[in-house]
Write a protein that holds these residues in place. Sequence first.
Motif, short mmCIF file in Angstrom:
data_model
loop_
_atom_site.label_atom_id
_atom_site.label_comp_id
_atom_site.label_asym_id
_atom_site.label_seq_id
_atom_site.Cartn_x
_atom_site.Cartn_y
_atom_site.Cartn_z
N ARG A 136 -9.50 -12.51 14.77
CA ARG A 136 -7.71 -13.17 14.90
C ARG A 136 -7.26 -14.14 13.65
NH1 ARG A 136 -9.79 -17.16 18.03
NH2 ARG A 136 -9.60 -18.89 16.17
N THR A 170 -6.92 -10.94 10.68
CA THR A 170 -4.95 -10.53 11.43
C THR A 170 -3.92 -11.28 11.39
OG1 THR A 170 -5.95 -9.46 13.33
CG2 THR A 170 -3.92 -9.52 13.19
N ALA A 171 -4.25 -12.19 10.96
CA ALA A 171 -3.72 -13.69 10.60
C ALA A 171 -2.71 -13.54 9.23
CB ALA A 171 -4.05 -14.80 11.33
N ALA A 175 -1.37 -10.09 8.54
CA ALA A 175 0.20 -11.04 8.84
C ALA A 175 1.13 -12.28 8.18
CB ALA A 175 0.77 -12.04 10.19
N GLN A 176 0.63 -12.72 7.59
CA GLN A 176 0.81 -14.03 5.92
C GLN A 176 1.21 -12.69 5.12
OE1 GLN A 176 2.04 -16.82 6.81
NE2 GLN A 176 2.62 -17.02 4.77
N THR A 218 1.58 -10.07 4.47
CA THR A 218 2.42 -8.88 4.91
C THR A 218 4.52 -9.16 4.65
OG1 THR A 218 1.24 -7.76 6.27
CG2 THR A 218 3.46 -7.12 6.31
N GLN A 219 4.12 -10.55 5.44
CA GLN A 219 5.17 -11.49 5.18
C GLN A 219 5.90 -11.60 4.38
OE1 GLN A 219 5.22 -15.37 7.58
NE2 GLN A 219 7.48 -15.06 7.78
#
Length: 95
Positions: free
Chosen positions: A36, A39-40, A43-44, A46-47
């Motif tokens: 998790r 993944t977070a 995602a950060q 990627t953003q």
Amino acid sequence: MADSQQMFKAGECRGTAQAKTDEWIDSAKNTASTARDKTANAAQCTQESAQHGKEQTAGFLQQTGEQVMNMAHGAMDSMKNTLGVGDNNSHIYKK
């Protein structure tokens, strides 16, 4: 006495099995938590990367727009000069 020894062994096996099960559950929870978190983080990243790309694209489009506008003005000035209606040649036809 055999019955008490068997019961003791059965209890010992059950306790060992329960301890192993608890270890596996904790390990699975840790693995899920790590996944998790990763993944977070992904995602950060990627953003942030998308935001950076968006900013670069906006800058590129603005720069390209300015270049096109400058080229259009240059072409218009060149055409005016060719036709003799430009600011540079207007004094020639005043008589």
